[in-house]
Design an enzyme around this catalytic site. Structure first.
Site, PDB file in Angstrom:
ATOM      1  N   GLY A  13    -105.875 134.322 -21.478  1.00  0.00           N
ATOM      2  CA  GLY A  13    -107.215 134.895 -21.552  1.00  0.00           C
ATOM      3  C   GLY A  13    -107.502 135.803 -20.378  1.00  0.00           C
ATOM      4  O   GLY A  13    -107.268 135.432 -19.234  1.00  0.00           O
ATOM      5  N   THR A 142    -107.137 132.433 -13.776  1.00  0.00           N
ATOM      6  CA  THR A 142    -107.748 131.718 -14.898  1.00  0.00           C
ATOM      7  C   THR A 142    -109.206 131.422 -14.597  1.00  0.00           C
ATOM      8  O   THR A 142    -109.536 130.903 -13.535  1.00  0.00           O
ATOM      9  CB  THR A 142    -107.018 130.397 -15.250  1.00  0.00           C
ATOM     10  N   ILE A 143    -110.056 131.766 -15.542  1.00  0.00           N
ATOM     11  CA  ILE A 143    -111.467 131.420 -15.372  1.00  0.00           C
ATOM     12  C   ILE A 143    -111.650 129.909 -15.448  1.00  0.00           C
ATOM     13  O   ILE A 143    -112.642 129.383 -14.954  1.00  0.00           O
ATOM     14  CB  ILE A 143    -112.371 132.120 -16.417  1.00  0.00           C
ATOM     15  N   ASP A 144    -110.680 129.218 -16.041  1.00  0.00           N
ATOM     16  CA  ASP A 144    -110.791 127.757 -16.168  1.00  0.00           C
ATOM     17  C   ASP A 144    -110.671 127.038 -14.828  1.00  0.00           C
ATOM     18  O   ASP A 144    -111.048 125.865 -14.718  1.00  0.00           O
ATOM     19  CB  ASP A 144    -109.710 127.231 -17.110  1.00  0.00           C
ATOM     20  N   MET A 190    -117.172 127.980 -21.978  1.00  0.00           N
ATOM     21  CA  MET A 190    -115.752 127.706 -22.153  1.00  0.00           C
ATOM     22  C   MET A 190    -115.276 126.555 -21.281  1.00  0.00           C
ATOM     23  O   MET A 190    -115.849 126.282 -20.227  1.00  0.00           O
ATOM     24  CB  MET A 190    -114.930 128.954 -21.833  1.00  0.00           C
ATOM     25  N   ARG A 192    -111.744 123.786 -22.137  1.00  0.00           N
ATOM     26  CA  ARG A 192    -111.123 122.901 -23.110  1.00  0.00           C
ATOM     27  C   ARG A 192    -110.991 121.480 -22.576  1.00  0.00           C
ATOM     28  O   ARG A 192    -111.440 120.518 -23.186  1.00  0.00           O
ATOM     29  CB  ARG A 192    -109.742 123.444 -23.494  1.00  0.00           C
ATOM     30  N   LEU A 302    -117.992 136.818 -23.235  1.00  0.00           N
ATOM     31  CA  LEU A 302    -118.869 137.469 -22.259  1.00  0.00           C
ATOM     32  C   LEU A 302    -118.607 136.955 -20.847  1.00  0.00           C
ATOM     33  O   LEU A 302    -118.633 137.725 -19.876  1.00  0.00           O
ATOM     34  CB  LEU A 302    -120.335 137.226 -22.633  1.00  0.00           C
ATOM     35  N   GLN A 303    -118.351 135.645 -20.719  1.00  0.00           N
ATOM     36  CA  GLN A 303    -118.212 135.053 -19.393  1.00  0.00           C
ATOM     37  C   GLN A 303    -116.944 135.495 -18.669  1.00  0.00           C
ATOM     38  O   GLN A 303    -116.842 135.351 -17.456  1.00  0.00           O
ATOM     39  CB  GLN A 303    -118.263 133.535 -19.493  1.00  0.00           C
TER      40      GLN A 303
END
Length: 412
Positions: A13, A142-144, A190, A192, A302-303
């Site tokens: 992503g 990673t935005i995560d 978002m 997971r 969007l984020q």
């Protein structure tokens, strides 16, 4: 004497600053006298198809580098492609090394998260197994924010900044109503398995905003009955109710909440089920049981695409990890990832390190349990102290005709 060629790819992503890391790789390679800087068109999948881009055709001067840093998504194109295990699939790896030999490539850099670091691990392992000279270095993205070892991941700070900023705006809007009954707003963010992004909703809190009423992360089992009881209590006391939920919240039986509404059966190459719709599921349940007006908002892409609201600290750190990856490779390092090491949070002081990829690939770092409070419905001040420096600073977009200018591939 000019160095041989390098290749760089982007995977997974995109983020608001993934191209800043690409700019860092490009800038370091240019300074070090690398002959050609190739980009993988759509990551390792494109590389296997010998789909390479000469980045010098697009990045010609410092202005282009600055524009690249202000461009969202993956400039080179991304992919979600899983390399097979080495055993029994040597032909795939031989093909990749043949391509590297053909293009005289001595270093490969991959910008991505957990799955991308697995690619670096596999390639460096195969090179060691076969005595190949090429070097492989991972650039975190990673935005995560769930890569281990590194304090945080480039991309997270900008996503958190967007989440916190838009959350304040959503709360302002929702407060405009509720003369007789409150509107209950569910905001889906978002995440997971790790709730770092949803936790960022807490950063909206300040003198001018109380922030969301509840925050639910996937690290804690979601209890629907308890959730409904809390919503009813809030609705009886307040004229506006705003709740942040992670897309990955799960029930005690292992089902994702979004699956209660049907959901998608799509599974990607890494076995990840597409998650979407838990805000709608919960908003519909609240409306059905209480008669209250509800809204569901899903931030979705969007984020991770809001470069116009990116964190300057995040942009600078993303550039630096890309830059340092090139230096590390030419210092003889391989099978490693650049890490961010925070020395002090207030005032913010950051340094960088490098770590064995085998301790990073395929390992997910959750939000610490001690930072999840109020029976799993909020995050603590310790999280806020951790995350606040990551969202600080701004980089003004280059505006043309009222919108930000981006740099893009032509005819691809």
């Amino acid at each position: 004497m000019a160095k041989k060629n390098i290749v760089v790819g982007q995977s997974g992503g995109p983020t608001a600053v993934i191209n800043s890391s690409l700019a860092g790789v490009f800038s370091a390679a240019k300074e070090m006298g690398v002959n050609k800087i190739y980009g993988m068109h759509h990551g390792i999948q494109g590389f296997l198809n010998e789909d390479l881009i000469d980045m010098s055709e697009y990045i010609k001067d410092d202005k282009d580098v600055e524009l690249l840093k202000r461009t969202p998504s993956a400039f080179l194109g991304s992919c979600r492609y899983k390399l097979p295990k080495i055993e029994g699939n040597e032909a795939t790896y031989d093909k990749m090394f043949d391509i590297m030999d053909k293009y005289d490539i001595e270093c490969l850099f991959y910008i991505g998260g957990n799955d991308s670091m697995d690619t670096i691990k596999m390639l460096s392992d195969y090179a060691a197994l076969k005595g190949k000279p090429q070097k492989f270095v991972g650039v975190p993205k990673t935005i995560d924010n769930d890569l281990p070892i590194t304090d945080h991941c480039p991309g997270y700070g900008s996503a958190a900044k967007y989440i916190a900023s838009s959350m304040k705006e959503i709360i302002r809007d929702n407060e405009s109503f509720g003369v007789e009954k409150p509107t209950v707003l569910i905001v889906e963010i978002m995440g997971r398995h790790a709730g770092w992004l949803t936790a960022a909703a807490a950063l909206s809190r300040g003198e001018d905003c109380d922030g969301p009423d509840m925050i639910y992360l996937p690290e804690v089992t979601f209890d629907v009955d308890d959730f409904m009881a809390r919503v009813k209590k809030l609705a009886a006391e307040k004229s506006s109710v705003v709740i942040a939920v992670s897309e990955g919240i799960k029930l005690a039986d292992g089902r994702f909440v979004c699956e209660l509404g049907g959901g998608s059966d799509f599974v990607d190459a890494f076995g990840h089920k597409q998650l979407s719709g838990c805000a709608v599921v919960l908003a519909n349940k609240i409306a059905a049981e209480t008669g209250l007006k509800t809204r569901a908002i899903e931030y979705s892409t969007l984020q991770r695409a809001a470069t116009h609201l990116a964190s300057l600290n995040d942009i600078n750190e993303a550039f630096n990890v890309g830059y340092l990856a090139v230096q590390a490779a030419y210092d003889g390092k391989t099978g490693m990832m650049i890490t961010i090491d925070v020395k002090n949070r207030k005032p913010y002081e950051v340094g960088y390190g490098i770590y064995d990829i085998h301790q990073i690939a395929n390992v997910e770092r959750p939000v610490p349990a001690e930072w999840i409070i109020n029976d799993g419905t909020d995050v603590s001040d310790a999280y806020v102290e951790y995350a606040r420096p990551l969202i600080l600073g701004e980089l003004t977009p280059m505006m043309v005709n009222g919108t930000p200018r981006h740099i893009t591939l032509k005819n691809k």
